[in-house]
Scaffold this motif. Structure first.
Motif, mmCIF file in Angstrom:
data_model
loop_
_atom_site.group_PDB
_atom_site.id
_atom_site.type_symbol
_atom_site.label_atom_id
_atom_site.label_comp_id
_atom_site.label_asym_id
_atom_site.label_seq_id
_atom_site.Cartn_x
_atom_site.Cartn_y
_atom_site.Cartn_z
ATOM 1 N N VAL A 18 -22.830 -6.606 -16.049
ATOM 2 C CA VAL A 18 -22.523 -6.330 -17.449
ATOM 3 C C VAL A 18 -23.473 -5.264 -17.967
ATOM 4 O O VAL A 18 -24.650 -5.229 -17.598
ATOM 5 N N ARG A 19 -22.941 -4.384 -18.819
ATOM 6 C CA ARG A 19 -23.757 -3.278 -19.308
ATOM 7 C C ARG A 19 -24.743 -3.738 -20.367
ATOM 8 O O ARG A 19 -24.396 -4.515 -21.274
ATOM 9 N N VAL A 20 -25.978 -3.239 -20.272
ATOM 10 C CA VAL A 20 -27.024 -3.471 -21.266
ATOM 11 C C VAL A 20 -27.660 -2.128 -21.587
ATOM 12 O O VAL A 20 -27.366 -1.110 -20.963
ATOM 13 N N ALA A 21 -28.542 -2.131 -22.581
ATOM 14 C CA ALA A 21 -29.249 -0.907 -22.952
ATOM 15 C C ALA A 21 -30.225 -0.509 -21.849
ATOM 16 O O ALA A 21 -30.810 -1.362 -21.167
ATOM 17 N N LEU A 22 -30.415 0.787 -21.680
ATOM 18 C CA LEU A 22 -31.371 1.280 -20.685
ATOM 19 C C LEU A 22 -32.781 0.891 -21.104
ATOM 20 O O LEU A 22 -33.213 1.202 -22.217
ATOM 21 N N PRO A 157 -19.663 -11.686 -20.835
ATOM 22 C CA PRO A 157 -20.392 -12.620 -21.703
ATOM 23 C C PRO A 157 -20.422 -12.127 -23.133
ATOM 24 O O PRO A 157 -20.393 -10.921 -23.386
ATOM 25 N N GLU A 158 -20.452 -13.061 -24.065
ATOM 26 C CA GLU A 158 -20.481 -12.684 -25.470
ATOM 27 C C GLU A 158 -21.793 -11.977 -25.811
ATOM 28 O O GLU A 158 -22.836 -12.263 -25.222
ATOM 29 N N VAL A 159 -21.694 -11.069 -26.765
ATOM 30 C CA VAL A 159 -22.887 -10.385 -27.252
ATOM 31 C C VAL A 159 -23.540 -11.274 -28.308
ATOM 32 O O VAL A 159 -22.920 -11.603 -29.326
ATOM 33 N N ALA A 160 -24.769 -11.690 -28.062
ATOM 34 C CA ALA A 160 -25.464 -12.588 -28.980
ATOM 35 C C ALA A 160 -25.721 -11.887 -30.304
ATOM 36 O O ALA A 160 -26.119 -10.709 -30.333
ATOM 37 N N ASP A 161 -25.475 -12.621 -31.417
ATOM 38 C CA ASP A 161 -25.852 -12.052 -32.709
ATOM 39 C C ASP A 161 -27.368 -12.142 -32.849
ATOM 40 O O ASP A 161 -28.069 -12.736 -32.030
ATOM 41 N N PRO A 253 -36.351 -4.835 -34.392
ATOM 42 C CA PRO A 253 -35.970 -5.059 -32.992
ATOM 43 C C PRO A 253 -34.763 -4.230 -32.588
ATOM 44 O O PRO A 253 -33.906 -3.891 -33.420
ATOM 45 N N ARG A 254 -34.703 -3.916 -31.313
ATOM 46 C CA ARG A 254 -33.557 -3.218 -30.720
ATOM 47 C C ARG A 254 -32.838 -4.177 -29.785
ATOM 48 O O ARG A 254 -33.459 -4.783 -28.911
ATOM 49 N N HIS A 255 -31.542 -4.347 -29.981
ATOM 50 C CA HIS A 255 -30.773 -5.340 -29.228
ATOM 51 C C HIS A 255 -30.743 -4.970 -27.748
ATOM 52 O O HIS A 255 -30.406 -3.832 -27.390
ATOM 53 N N PRO A 256 -31.086 -5.902 -26.851
ATOM 54 C CA PRO A 256 -31.136 -5.564 -25.424
ATOM 55 C C PRO A 256 -29.770 -5.286 -24.816
ATOM 56 O O PRO A 256 -29.683 -4.618 -23.786
ATOM 57 N N ARG A 257 -28.710 -5.793 -25.420
ATOM 58 C CA ARG A 257 -27.374 -5.576 -24.874
ATOM 59 C C ARG A 257 -26.738 -4.291 -25.410
ATOM 60 O O ARG A 257 -26.253 -3.462 -24.653
ATOM 61 N N THR A 258 -26.760 -4.124 -26.712
ATOM 62 C CA THR A 258 -26.076 -2.990 -27.319
ATOM 63 C C THR A 258 -26.964 -1.768 -27.500
ATOM 64 O O THR A 258 -26.460 -0.650 -27.629
ATOM 65 N N LEU A 273 -38.329 -1.367 -31.658
ATOM 66 C CA LEU A 273 -39.005 -1.824 -30.446
ATOM 67 C C LEU A 273 -38.037 -2.685 -29.647
ATOM 68 O O LEU A 273 -37.146 -3.323 -30.227
ATOM 69 N N PRO A 274 -38.180 -2.739 -28.322
ATOM 70 C CA PRO A 274 -37.357 -3.670 -27.549
ATOM 71 C C PRO A 274 -37.481 -5.086 -28.087
ATOM 72 O O PRO A 274 -38.571 -5.502 -28.528
ATOM 73 N N ALA A 275 -36.381 -5.826 -28.066
ATOM 74 C CA ALA A 275 -36.365 -7.149 -28.695
ATOM 75 C C ALA A 275 -37.424 -8.078 -28.128
ATOM 76 O O ALA A 275 -38.010 -8.882 -28.866
ATOM 77 N N ASP A 276 -37.687 -8.003 -26.810
ATOM 78 C CA ASP A 276 -38.667 -8.934 -26.241
ATOM 79 C C ASP A 276 -40.079 -8.623 -26.720
ATOM 80 O O ASP A 276 -40.891 -9.532 -26.925
#
Length: 352
Positions: A18-22, A157-161, A253-258, A273-276
């Motif tokens: 599944v595609r995620v952000a680079l 998989p669903e994109v988490a809100d 935060p920046r969403h890791p998926r989108t 910043l990356p969400a983690d």
């Protein structure tokens, strides 16, 4: 979901991903030890920039053509290879074999210096480059000219809100167990620092005490002037009470998926910043050496370990900082170009 296959024979080359952000550290090098995989199992990311050979030096490309390619300050060389390389975890590859004559590296593995080093096991076409040498995040880069997406009926998989993401995201601590700063934090702060400088407009910037002061404060103090007025920086995002008064610059935060940043903040400027990293910044969670369950008997006192402390001041990654800043049009402003040139000439001076 996607499965990538050989463009020549159609053989599947990856598992379903599944595609995620680079990840921000995709091209980040760190130390002289083996690093973990860049991508989580079951994911892929696309690099929008050109990559690979041929490379042309800045002196031959020129500022005008470089700007047309999205680079606004001098760099050593620009890739004129194809954009769209696909990053996957090494364990998600299928049906490939090494090309022995292209397996050179620096120290402990492959660094991709000889071009694609993985071939399709069915037809022999060179399709990807595996990188697993010391200092590099372990990854397989699929060559966009040699692969194509195959039909995949698996449910995505669903994109988490944002609420669900923050609830389940445990965050990445800034300090490793051995006392080193996390390379993920060094890369994330290096990239965010470039955007913070742009948002500062060349004036003084203040950050709150704590992890923000430890990671951003030293760099901002070294690169920006002191004095007044001072632009205030504060975190903003899901679950964070709005600051009063609102900050001049919000860290979101920046969403890791989108790959999208959290909106809105009410601040004049946002830096992501990356969400983690952001999650641990606003809500740090102490890592215990062993799981703790149940309660303690009456009269027994806890003896938890002290929080981990770094053995040196934090240093943002200068290569990520320069890579990011060179791709922001604002770097052409004289004051910001002076900072860029200074760091590029001496990338290991304070605060790097």
């Amino acid at each position: 979901m996607a499965v990538f296959g050989c463009s020549r024979c159609g053989a599947a080359l990856t598992a379903s991903v599944v595609r995620v952000a680079l990840p921000v550290q995709a091209h980040h090098r760190y130390g002289h030890a083996l690093l973990p995989a860049l991508m989580e199992t079951g994911t892929y990311a696309v690099d929008p920039e050109p990559s690979g050979q041929p490379w042309w030096p800045w002196s031959e490309v020129g500022a005008q053509e470089a700007a047309e390619r999205g680079v606004f300050a001098p760099v050593g060389a620009l890739s004129f290879g194809p954009p769209g390389a696909v990053a996957v975890a090494p364990g998600d590859t299928r049906g490939t074999m090494l090309i022995p004559e292209r397996c050179d590296g620096y120290c402990m593995g492959l660094d991709g210096r000889d071009g694609p080093n993985l071939a399709c096991a069915r037809c022999g076409q060179a399709v990807a480059t595996r990188i697993d040498d010391c200092s590099y995040w372990q990854v397989v880069w699929l060559d966009p000219r040699a692969v194509r997406r195959l039909p995949d009926d698996g449910p995505a998989p669903e994109v988490a809100d944002w609420a669900a993401l923050v609830e389940r995201e445990r965050g990445t601590p800034p300090v490793e167990p051995d006392g080193r700063w996390s390379p993920r934090w060094e890369a994330a702060v290096g990239a965010a620092l470039a955007h913070l400088l742009v948002a500062s407009e060349g004036g003084p910037v203040a950050v709150p005490d704590g992890v923000l002061a430890d990671t951003f404060g030293r760099a901002l103090g070294a690169l920006l002037p002191s004095g007044t007025p001072v632009r205030q920086v504060a975190p903003a995002g899901p679950g964070v009470p709005p600051a009063r008064p609102a900050p001049d610059i919000a860290l979101v935060p920046r969403h890791p998926r989108t790959g999208r940043s959290w909106r809105p903040t009410g601040a004049p400027a946002d830096v992501s910043l990356p969400a983690d990293v952001w999650t641990h910044m606003v809500s740090p969670r102490v890592r215990l050496p062993v799981p703790a369950t149940g309660g303690l008997p009456d009269g027994v006192q806890r003896d938890d370990p002290l929080p981990m402390r770094p053995w040196s001041p934090f240093r943002p990654d200068s290569a990520v900082f320069l890579h990011t800043l060179a791709r922001l049009p604002a770097v052409r402003r004289p004051w910001l170009r002076e900072i860029y040139d200074r760091v590029r000439a001496r990338p290991y001076d304070r605060p790097f």
